[in-house]
Design a protein around this motif. Structure first.
Motif, PDB file in Angstrom:
ATOM      1  N   UNK A  16       0.832  -1.190   0.000  1.00  0.00           N
ATOM      2  CA  UNK A  16       0.000   0.000   0.000  1.00  0.00           C
ATOM      3  C   UNK A  16       0.873   1.249   0.000  1.00  0.00           C
ATOM      4  N   UNK A  17       0.372   2.346  -0.560  1.00  0.00           N
ATOM      5  CA  UNK A  17       1.118   3.613  -0.490  1.00  0.00           C
ATOM      6  C   UNK A  17       1.353   4.022   0.964  1.00  0.00           C
ATOM      7  N   UNK A  18       2.424   4.756   1.239  1.00  0.00           N
ATOM      8  CA  UNK A  18       2.717   5.151   2.624  1.00  0.00           C
ATOM      9  C   UNK A  18       1.578   5.928   3.273  1.00  0.00           C
ATOM     10  N   UNK A  19       0.926   6.816   2.518  1.00  0.00           N
ATOM     11  CA  UNK A  19      -0.159   7.605   3.102  1.00  0.00           C
ATOM     12  C   UNK A  19      -1.329   6.729   3.519  1.00  0.00           C
ATOM     13  N   UNK A  20      -1.598   5.672   2.763  1.00  0.00           N
ATOM     14  CA  UNK A  20      -2.692   4.770   3.100  1.00  0.00           C
ATOM     15  C   UNK A  20      -2.386   4.006   4.380  1.00  0.00           C
ATOM     16  N   UNK A  21      -1.133   3.611   4.552  1.00  0.00           N
ATOM     17  CA  UNK A  21      -0.741   2.928   5.778  1.00  0.00           C
ATOM     18  C   UNK A  21      -0.822   3.859   6.979  1.00  0.00           C
ATOM     19  N   UNK A  22      -0.504   5.129   6.788  1.00  0.00           N
ATOM     20  CA  UNK A  22      -0.633   6.101   7.875  1.00  0.00           C
ATOM     21  C   UNK A  22      -2.093   6.211   8.309  1.00  0.00           C
ATOM     22  N   UNK A  23      -3.015   6.199   7.359  1.00  0.00           N
ATOM     23  CA  UNK A  23      -4.443   6.242   7.685  1.00  0.00           C
ATOM     24  C   UNK A  23      -4.821   5.055   8.563  1.00  0.00           C
ATOM     25  N   UNK A  24      -4.372   3.867   8.175  1.00  0.00           N
ATOM     26  CA  UNK A  24      -4.684   2.677   8.962  1.00  0.00           C
ATOM     27  C   UNK A  24      -4.026   2.723  10.335  1.00  0.00           C
ATOM     28  N   UNK A  25      -2.790   3.192  10.390  1.00  0.00           N
ATOM     29  CA  UNK A  25      -2.061   3.201  11.659  1.00  0.00           C
ATOM     30  C   UNK A  25      -2.599   4.248  12.632  1.00  0.00           C
ATOM     31  N   UNK A  26      -3.050   5.397  12.119  1.00  0.00           N
ATOM     32  CA  UNK A  26      -3.523   6.480  12.976  1.00  0.00           C
ATOM     33  C   UNK A  26      -5.021   6.396  13.275  1.00  0.00           C
ATOM     34  N   UNK A  27      -5.716   5.522  12.615  1.00  0.00           N
ATOM     35  CA  UNK A  27      -7.183   5.468  12.736  1.00  0.00           C
ATOM     36  C   UNK A  27      -7.610   5.208  14.179  1.00  0.00           C
ATOM     37  N   UNK A  28      -7.037   4.213  14.825  1.00  0.00           N
ATOM     38  CA  UNK A  28      -7.413   3.882  16.198  1.00  0.00           C
ATOM     39  C   UNK A  28      -6.988   4.991  17.154  1.00  0.00           C
ATOM     40  N   UNK A  29      -5.832   5.598  16.913  1.00  0.00           N
ATOM     41  CA  UNK A  29      -5.367   6.683  17.771  1.00  0.00           C
ATOM     42  C   UNK A  29      -6.331   7.867  17.739  1.00  0.00           C
ATOM     43  N   UNK A  30      -6.798   8.233  16.557  1.00  0.00           N
ATOM     44  CA  UNK A  30      -7.748   9.346  16.441  1.00  0.00           C
ATOM     45  C   UNK A  30      -9.047   9.018  17.154  1.00  0.00           C
ATOM     46  N   UNK A  31      -9.506   7.773  17.044  1.00  0.00           N
ATOM     47  CA  UNK A  31     -10.719   7.371  17.747  1.00  0.00           C
ATOM     48  C   UNK A  31     -10.530   7.468  19.256  1.00  0.00           C
ATOM     49  N   UNK A  32      -9.366   7.067  19.762  1.00  0.00           N
ATOM     50  CA  UNK A  32      -9.097   7.154  21.205  1.00  0.00           C
ATOM     51  C   UNK A  32      -9.061   8.606  21.675  1.00  0.00           C
ATOM     52  N   UNK A  33      -8.402   9.468  20.909  1.00  0.00           N
ATOM     53  CA  UNK A  33      -8.329  10.878  21.291  1.00  0.00           C
ATOM     54  C   UNK A  33      -9.720  11.520  21.282  1.00  0.00           C
ATOM     55  N   UNK A  34     -10.522  11.181  20.268  1.00  0.00           N
ATOM     56  CA  UNK A  34     -11.868  11.751  20.197  1.00  0.00           C
ATOM     57  C   UNK A  34     -12.712  11.288  21.384  1.00  0.00           C
ATOM     58  N   UNK A  35     -12.575  10.027  21.765  1.00  0.00           N
ATOM     59  CA  UNK A  35     -13.340   9.521  22.920  1.00  0.00           C
ATOM     60  C   UNK A  35     -12.899  10.213  24.206  1.00  0.00           C
TER      61      UNK A  35
END
Length: 204
Positions: free
Chosen positions: A57-76
């Protein structure tokens, strides 16, 4: 005896841990294996073809997958903090300067307005909706500016610490928002279907 010659490429490392987390792994090409021909083994003749490359996968797509859970935790965490602040303000309403005749509605309405940011962050990160992530990013910038202003005016160590934390959270959300914009809408549902083994949760 059949001898498999893989070449020296099989012994080369494919990247360090940081490259894997950031999605910067090199493209791995298939290596042909030398051996006996199909005729000698009695197998049917197959059309010769070049080895199919394995794409990452492109690097930006992997960043989306890697940061997805972190953003959800911060929002919660932001959502929980706002709820606790609203409850505290209602319980200790005598310490706040609003008109008693108004009741607690101004606090509740203000709390609901500020809750929209984290709620949009949860939805946007969960379903990869960039519009919702944009709302949460605006909320993060607003909260970061208020934390920095309070830290500068008070110069308390705790306020300075929370300002740094909020700046760090805003950086994560901004990176997620930017990289999500590089993923076409038709491919975002495919990213959600990837197995958990391909995702490395990152909080920095």
């Amino acid at each position: 005896m059949m001898t498999a010659m893989g070449g020296s490429d099989l012994n080369k490392p494919t990247g360090d841990l940081n490259q894997a987390e950031r999605g910067e792994m090199p493209v791995v090409q298939g290596v042909p294996v030398a051996g006996l021909s199909p005729e000698m083994l009695g197998a049917p003749q197959l059309a010769a073809s070049a080895p199919a490359p394995v794409f990452t996968l492109p690097p930006e797509w992997l960043v989306v997958l890697n940061y997805r859970v972190a953003v959800m935790c911060f929002a919660f965490i932001n959502l929980l903090t706002i709820v606790l602040n609203v409850v505290t303000a209602i319980v200790n309403r005598a310490r706040f300067p609003w008109d008693p005749s108004w009741g607690t509605w101004p606090v509740i309405v203000t709390g609901v307005v500020f809750m929209l940011g984290p709620i949009c962050g949860l939805i946007g990160a969960r379903y990869l909706k960039r519009g919702f992530v944009t709302v949460y990013l605006a909320f993060s910038f607003l909260q970061c500016a208020s934390q920095i202003a309070f830290a500068v005016s008070s110069f308390w160590l705790s306020a300075i610490f929370f300002a740094f934390v909020q700046a760090w959270v805003t950086k994560i959300v901004a990176t997620f928002w930017y990289c999500l914009g590089t993923v076409p809408c038709e491919h975002r549902s495919q990213l959600l279907e990837l197995k958990d083994e391909e995702v490395h949760m990152v909080y920095w």
